[in-house]
Design an enzyme around this catalytic site. Structure first.
Site, PDB file in Angstrom:
ATOM      1  N   LYS A  99       0.601  -1.865   0.230  1.00 50.72           N
ATOM      2  CA  LYS A  99      -0.102  -0.012   0.210  1.00 50.72           C
ATOM      3  C   LYS A  99       0.596   1.393   0.005  1.00 50.72           C
ATOM      4  CE  LYS A  99      -3.976  -2.166   0.770  1.00 50.72           C
ATOM      5  NZ  LYS A  99      -3.442  -3.548   1.123  1.00 50.72           N
TER       6      LYS A  99
HETATM    7  C1  LIG Z   1      -4.397  -5.130   0.255  1.00 52.80           C
HETATM    8  C2  LIG Z   1      -3.496  -5.823  -0.002  1.00 52.80           C
HETATM    9  C3  LIG Z   1      -3.765  -7.529  -1.125  1.00 52.80           C
HETATM   10  C4  LIG Z   1      -4.504  -6.712  -1.804  1.00 52.80           C
HETATM   11  O1  LIG Z   1      -4.143  -5.954  -2.335  1.00 52.80           O
HETATM   12  P1  LIG Z   1      -6.130  -5.417  -2.986  1.00 52.80           P
HETATM   13  O2  LIG Z   1      -5.604  -4.611  -4.105  1.00 52.80           O
HETATM   14  O3  LIG Z   1      -6.530  -5.188  -2.033  1.00 52.80           O
HETATM   15  O4  LIG Z   1      -6.092  -6.437  -3.871  1.00 52.80           O
HETATM   16  C5  LIG Z   1      -2.771  -8.600  -0.573  1.00 52.80           C
HETATM   17  N1  LIG Z   1      -1.376  -8.573   0.152  1.00 52.80           N
HETATM   18  C6  LIG Z   1      -1.526  -7.612   1.187  1.00 52.80           C
HETATM   19  C7  LIG Z   1      -0.593  -7.882   2.179  1.00 52.80           C
HETATM   20  C8  LIG Z   1      -1.957  -6.147   1.328  1.00 52.80           C
HETATM   21  O5  LIG Z   1      -2.223  -5.497   2.112  1.00 52.80           O
END
Ligand SMILES: *Cc1c(COP(=O)(O)O)cnc(C)c1O
Length: 495
Positions: free
Chosen positions: A112
């Protein structure tokens, strides 16, 4: 140059500037903002030698052309200078025949950060171009990682308040602690008694609640989102797919133009959608491998064309993917339906009222670009153990979901196209699960106690963001029911 406009997936007649799309987050009709017309593909040769930041400017500026290139450049520099613990920002690590794209070297140890170090500058820049509002209030629902990354990104930025809602039982101990200890004069963290879908749905309702929004705006505030429903979050995520592709070319793993496969651990469908947008911009992709955990709504969708969330959400050891309603699938369906906003509108209504929908045959045919698969808890543990034994490399449980589904895919198809496994979090965020996968003694120990032991076993230093985290003071202890969200927001804003 004419600037790129944004429309809503649910109403084609909407047309707003990128500035407005970024500030608003969600369209007024409940739809998601998408480019009215997609930029043409790149000539790969022309951008192949750019470094991460140069590539970011090139890609992001095309989508947010209300900004000058210099402005985007300054946002990119501020976002990626010094904040990442790897000079490459998104290193590609080869183990055996696969390449792990490590997206967890940012300030909160999850992918993120790739967009949430950038979004605050973009949003602040958008506000400076649009002086309608005194203050923006970012409402964010988190399945664990978005919350902390958004708090870090937006802390202490004037003109912005950020309120993060996390499901009290749906996040790991370390994720929760990261949020509860967050410092900053404009940050608020609230636990919701429920799961991620409850939190995300409650917030979507608030975004679409006309009266509440007018009340907020009468007090000089406007609501926005830091979730991947915000187009300002999604576009910066395209960058690392191009970056990784060019790494493969430079390392002579592939020839320029040769298609690759990409395996993504998926929850809200944001990360994998960014890869798909990359393909629309000219990135050669043979197969998208969409990996789910036991909450495998997406895997079922890709095999049947039916999206069905009439099931209970199961808490798993990959909590950031514990989601039944993958918001960004709406953007993908919009594309799949040749931008048919009437179809999207009806389909999303159906999902809301009946809990499922199916797509017509002509759209199903286009789904073959995606392979959907899932990994249960056992498969996650096995994958972590196996990869560690083979290569002395430790995946976090989310990455392990992608790896496991990738293996299933290869086993079933014998496809030997070069593949990237998107590595979304550091194993240091999920030490208890990872240590038990490695058969370490975890009895009676919590995630925090295992951080040191894990580091010793691996012979690597503890990443700074989690180093002394258990000793930090909890600053945010409020917990509420989802029905109380609105009054909590009113209290925080004193409106
Ligand atoms: C948010 C997240 C995901 C999923 O990503 P999306 O964009 O919501 O599909 C997978 N792994 C981790 C560690 C995340 O923080």
């Amino acid at each position: 140059m004419e600037t790129l406009k944004y429309t809503s997936t649910r109403n084609h007649s909407i047309s707003v500037s990128s500035v407005e799309a970024i500030i608003k987050g969600l369209a007024e009709d409940g739809g998601l903002y998408v480019p009215s017309c997609f930029p043409p593909p790149y000539a790969l040769e022309e951008i192949k030698d750019l470094d991460y930041k140069e590539l970011a400017v090139k890609i992001i500026h095309r989508f947010f052309s209300d900004f000058e290139q210099d402005e985007i450049c300054s946002f990119v520099n501020k976002a990626y200078d010094g904040k990442f613990h790897s000079t490459e920002i998104a290193p590609l690590v080869k183990k055996g025949e696969v390449h792990f794209l490590e997206l967890f070297h940012g300030p909160t140890l999850a992918f993120k950060d790739m967009a949430l170090t950038f979004l605050p500058y973009l949003l602040k820049g958008a506000l400076d171009k649009n002086n309608l509002y005194k203050e923006v209030v970012i409402l964010t629902a988190t399945s664990g990682d978005t919350g902390k990354a958004a708090l870090e990104g937006f802390k202490n930025i004037d003109g912005i308040q950020i309120i993060v809602f996390y499901p009290t039982l749906g996040v790991s101990e370390i994720q929760k602690k990261q949020m509860m200890t967050q410092k900053g004069h404009n940050v608020h963290v609230i636990g919701i008694l429920g799961n991620f879908d409850d939190a995300q749905n409650a917030l979507k309702e608030i975004f679409n609640h006309g009266e509440f929004n007018r009340h907020i705006e009468a007090n000089g505030y406007t609501l926005s989102s830091a979730n991947s429903i915000n187009i300002g979050r999604l576009i910066p995520q395209i960058v690392y797919y191009f970056y990784a592709y060019f790494q493969l070319v430079k390392n002579k793993e592939i020839l320029m133009g040769e298609p690759i496969n990409i395996a993504v651990p998926t929850g809200n469908f944001g990360n994998i959608l960014a890869a798909y947008y990359g393909m629309k911009l000219g990135l050669p992709i043979h197969q998208f491998i969409c990996a789910s955990n036991e909450n495998k709504v997406l895997a079922d969708f890709f095999s049947s064309g039916i999206y069905d969330c009439r099931r209970d959400l199961k808490p798993t050891i990959s909590p950031s993917m514990d989601i039944l309603i993958s918001s960004n699938l709406e953007r993908f369906l919009y594309d799949l339906s040749d931008e048919n906003s009437t179809f999207i509108n009806e389909t999303m209504k159906r999902l809301k009222t009946e809990g499922f929908y199916s797509i017509p045959e002509y759209m199903k045919e286009k789904l073959t670009l995606f392979y959907g698969g899932s990994a249960d808890e056992e498969k996650i543990y096995t994958a972590i153990k196996k990869v560690h034994e083979q290569w002395n490399y430790v995946m976090d449980p989310h990455t392990a979901v992608a790896y496991s589904v990738y293996e299933d895919y290869v086993h079933q198809t014998k496809d030997n196209t070069k593949s990237i496994i998107v590595s979304t979090a550091s194993p240091f965020k999920f030490t208890k699960s990872v240590c038990s996968a490695l058969h370490m003694d975890v009895d009676d120990k919590n995630d925090f106690q295992l951080i040191g032991e894990f580091a010793d076993k691996m012979g690597i230093p503890i990443p700074l963001p989690v180093k002394d985290i258990h000793q930090q003071e909890n600053l945010h202890n409020t917990v509420c029911n989802k029905e109380e969200i609105q009054s909590i927001i009113e209290n925080i804003l004193k409106v």
